[in-house]
Design a protein around this motif. Structure first.
Motif, mmCIF file in Angstrom:
data_model
loop_
_atom_site.group_PDB
_atom_site.id
_atom_site.type_symbol
_atom_site.label_atom_id
_atom_site.label_comp_id
_atom_site.label_asym_id
_atom_site.label_seq_id
_atom_site.Cartn_x
_atom_site.Cartn_y
_atom_site.Cartn_z
ATOM 1 N N ILE A 48 0.866 -1.016 0.004
ATOM 2 C CA ILE A 48 0.081 -0.076 -0.251
ATOM 3 C C ILE A 48 1.094 1.230 0.053
ATOM 4 O O ILE A 48 1.974 1.254 0.572
ATOM 5 C CB ILE A 48 -1.074 0.019 1.337
ATOM 6 C CG1 ILE A 48 -1.995 1.051 1.137
ATOM 7 C CG2 ILE A 48 -0.304 0.262 2.437
ATOM 8 C CD1 ILE A 48 -3.091 0.822 2.153
ATOM 9 N N ASN A 57 -5.028 6.289 3.983
ATOM 10 C CA ASN A 57 -5.230 5.492 2.665
ATOM 11 C C ASN A 57 -5.676 4.092 3.068
ATOM 12 O O ASN A 57 -5.024 3.483 3.747
ATOM 13 C CB ASN A 57 -3.753 5.485 1.563
ATOM 14 C CG ASN A 57 -4.437 4.793 0.338
ATOM 15 O OD1 ASN A 57 -5.738 4.835 -0.042
ATOM 16 N ND2 ASN A 57 -3.444 4.379 -0.346
ATOM 17 N N ASP A 59 -6.921 0.001 2.150
ATOM 18 C CA ASP A 59 -7.203 -0.912 1.035
ATOM 19 C C ASP A 59 -7.372 -2.233 1.858
ATOM 20 O O ASP A 59 -6.478 -2.992 2.172
ATOM 21 C CB ASP A 59 -5.815 -1.105 0.287
ATOM 22 C CG ASP A 59 -6.115 -2.055 -0.992
ATOM 23 O OD1 ASP A 59 -4.879 -2.392 -1.617
ATOM 24 O OD2 ASP A 59 -6.870 -2.613 -0.974
#
Lengths: 112, 115
Positions: A48, A57, A59
């Protein structure tokens, strides 16, 4: 001069719990950051990334947080799974410069 | 598709000998990098190739180290007169140079042992 530091060489977490891996950097010019995962006898694989214009962020089970004022980033894995056991490297770079500066790595062990 | 490949996977050599390590990047990737990882250390940048530009050699530890990239594809890292401190895993990576994408894809590495 260690520009990217991972101060914990190892971390042990119980399966299902949250794993938090930390990374500090000194160069304020760094504007993007990546996490890589490495199994024994294999090359690192990208996990990532985050740009300096963001502070988070996500994921799937992986979330990276960036605190620019503290020059600190962290990787959260939740829930942790046995297959997450590996060495995790954080890396930093400067847009346009391409080469990455890596930390020393943290060995994560997920216990059943 | 095929990933980054490196050969040999393991190399044992005597101090003072020369060695060559090979890297085949992902097809179409314009950038190629060499790193090394010594025992208990992070990845140390060695050299970076991008297209036809002059390589960034700023990470090479001494003039015993050199690298070339032929035809914009395969790369060879050469270490002359090897020393014991050269023992490490040498990793090659490649990437596309695309705006906002900085992921590098690594090969499995070559473990070099200098005796």
């Amino acid at each position: 001069d260690q520009q990217v530091k991972q101060n914990s060489p190892s971390l042990s977490v119980q399966e299902g719990r949250i794993s938090i891996l930390n990374c500090d950097y000194t160069n304020s010019m760094f504007d993007y950051f990546l996490w890589y995962k490495k199994y024994p006898a294999e090359g690192p694989t990208f996990l990532i990334s985050i740009s300096s214009i963001k502070d988070k962020n996500e994921d799937g089970r992986f979330t990276v947080f960036l605190n620019k004022s503290a020059k600190h980033l962290s990787l959260h894995i939740v829930p942790s799974q046995p297959g997450d056991s590996a060495v995790y490297f954080c890396a930093a770079g400067i847009q346009g410069a391409q080469k990455l500066v890596f930390g020393q790595g943290t060995r994560l062990t997920i216990n059943p | 598709g095929a990933g980054v490949s490196q050969s040999p996977s393991n190399k044992v050599t005597e101090k003072g000998k020369d060695v060559e390590l090979r890297c085949d990047p992902i097809s179409g990737h314009t950038a190629l990098y060499w790193y090394r990882q010594s025992l208990g250390q992070g990845l140390e940048f060695l050299i970076y190739f991008q297209g036809n530009s002059a390589p960034d050699k700023s990470g090479l530890p001494s003039d015993r180290f050199s690298a070339e990239r032929t035809g914009g594809s395969v790369s060879t890292l050469t270490i002359q007169r090897t020393q014991q401190e050269d023992s490490a895993v040498y990793l090659c990576a490649s990437s596309l140079i695309v705006r906002q994408t900085y992921e590098q894809y690594f090969g499995p590495g070559t473990r070099l042992t200098v005796t």
